[in-house]
Design a protein around this motif. Structure first.
Motif, short mmCIF file in Angstrom:
data_model
loop_
_atom_site.label_atom_id
_atom_site.label_comp_id
_atom_site.label_asym_id
_atom_site.label_seq_id
_atom_site.Cartn_x
_atom_site.Cartn_y
_atom_site.Cartn_z
N VAL A 203 0.85 -1.20 0.00
CA VAL A 203 0.00 0.00 0.00
C VAL A 203 0.89 1.25 0.00
O VAL A 203 1.77 1.39 0.84
CB VAL A 203 -0.93 0.02 1.23
CG1 VAL A 203 -1.86 1.23 1.17
CG2 VAL A 203 -1.73 -1.26 1.30
N THR A 204 0.63 2.13 -0.94
CA THR A 204 1.46 3.34 -1.08
C THR A 204 0.96 4.47 -0.16
O THR A 204 -0.15 4.40 0.38
CB THR A 204 1.43 3.86 -2.52
OG1 THR A 204 0.08 4.26 -2.84
CG2 THR A 204 1.91 2.80 -3.49
N ALA A 207 -2.34 5.80 -1.48
CA ALA A 207 -3.49 4.96 -1.12
C ALA A 207 -3.89 5.18 0.33
O ALA A 207 -5.09 5.26 0.65
CB ALA A 207 -3.17 3.49 -1.38
N HIS A 208 -2.90 5.28 1.20
CA HIS A 208 -3.21 5.53 2.63
C HIS A 208 -3.86 6.90 2.80
O HIS A 208 -4.82 7.04 3.58
CB HIS A 208 -1.93 5.46 3.46
CG HIS A 208 -1.46 4.08 3.76
ND1 HIS A 208 -2.18 3.22 4.57
CD2 HIS A 208 -0.34 3.40 3.38
CE1 HIS A 208 -1.52 2.06 4.68
NE2 HIS A 208 -0.41 2.14 3.96
N ARG A 210 -5.65 8.57 0.67
CA ARG A 210 -7.04 8.51 0.18
C ARG A 210 -7.94 7.80 1.18
O ARG A 210 -9.07 8.25 1.45
CB ARG A 210 -7.07 7.79 -1.16
CG ARG A 210 -6.56 8.63 -2.33
CD ARG A 210 -6.43 7.79 -3.59
NE ARG A 210 -6.13 8.61 -4.76
CZ ARG A 210 -5.66 8.14 -5.91
NH1 ARG A 210 -5.43 6.81 -6.03
NH2 ARG A 210 -5.44 8.94 -6.93
N THR A 211 -7.46 6.68 1.72
CA THR A 211 -8.25 5.93 2.69
C THR A 211 -8.59 6.77 3.91
O THR A 211 -9.68 6.67 4.48
CB THR A 211 -7.49 4.66 3.13
OG1 THR A 211 -7.28 3.82 2.00
CG2 THR A 211 -8.26 3.90 4.20
N THR A 218 -3.21 14.09 -0.33
CA THR A 218 -3.45 13.37 -1.58
C THR A 218 -3.07 14.24 -2.78
O THR A 218 -2.39 13.78 -3.72
CB THR A 218 -4.93 12.96 -1.70
OG1 THR A 218 -5.25 12.04 -0.66
CG2 THR A 218 -5.22 12.31 -3.05
#
Length: 227
Positions: A203-204, A207-208, A210-211, A218
């Motif tokens: 997980v980049t 991605a973190h 955004r989550t 972002t």
């Protein structure tokens, strides 16, 4: 009492006195080391200087294997640390938890202590108990000024700790996406951080972010080429 008898008693007394003096000398050295550690812990630079002048061991350890310099650094007593550095204290001496004077600056975020320790030649690759260099806890804790300064030392911006995280990943995963963390992300990107390094699960940082709905982070990562 006969003369030989008196000489025997006197000799015995003299032996006892010499032994007592010797014991006091040994105890005195121990107390001096303890005084050095206590002075460093409370930030008494003058007392640190006096203890060193009296023969205290500059690398003496307490029961947690902390040196005087580590105690001073942990409490951000800059003047006391400067005295110790000038006297040759080791900035890389690890305690029982693998902390060093240099490593704890990343935890406290003290720029003043960072500069106080740099003349001692700290090892920028030394790792804490999580396998991280000093940059990583600073990113986690949002120490913007420290991150800005430590990046100037040439520390590895992409160092990966035992959790599989870089400073950038920690800033995103453990940060709240607020202004301090946004600035840290900017600083790391400007320092050449690989924005596409993923954690051990693949997980980049993007991605973190955004989550966690970190909108500003972002945007910063996308502008830097994050995928």
């Amino acid at each position: 009492m006969s003369s030989p008898g008196r000489r025997t008693v006197l000799a015995s007394l003299l032996t006892s006195l010499l032994a007592a003096c010797g014991n006091r000398g040994t105890k005195g050295e121990g107390v001096t080391d303890e005084e050095l550690l206590a002075a460093a812990a409370r930030g008494d630079a003058a007392a640190v200087r006096d203890a060193l002048s009296s023969g205290a061991d500059i690398e003496a350890r307490d029961d947690r294997r902390r040196t005087a310099l580590l105690l001073a650094a942990a409490a951000d007593h800059v003047e006391a640390a400067e005295v110790l550095v000038k006297a040759g204290a080791d900035p890389n001496a690890q305690d029982a938890r693998q902390d060093t004077p240099w490593l704890v600056t990343g935890v406290t975020g003290s720029v003043a202590m960072l500069h106080a320790l740099l003349p001692a030649g700290p090892d920028l690759t030394v790792r804490n108990r999580y396998g991280g260099v000093s940059l990583i806890p600073a990113c986690e804790r949002g120490h913007v000024d420290y991150v800005r300064e430590v990046l100037k030392t040439g520390i590895d911006v992409d160092h990966v700790n035992d959790l599989g995280w870089t400073g950038l990943l920690e800033a995103v995963i453990l940060g709240d996406g607020g202004p301090p963390y946004q600035e840290i992300v900017r600083l790391l990107i400007a320092a050449g951080a690989d924005v596409n390094l993923a954690d051990r699960d693949g997980v980049t940082s993007l991605a973190h972010a955004r989550t966690k709905s970190q909108t500003e982070v972002t945007t910063l990562l996308q502008a830097a080429g994050a995928r």
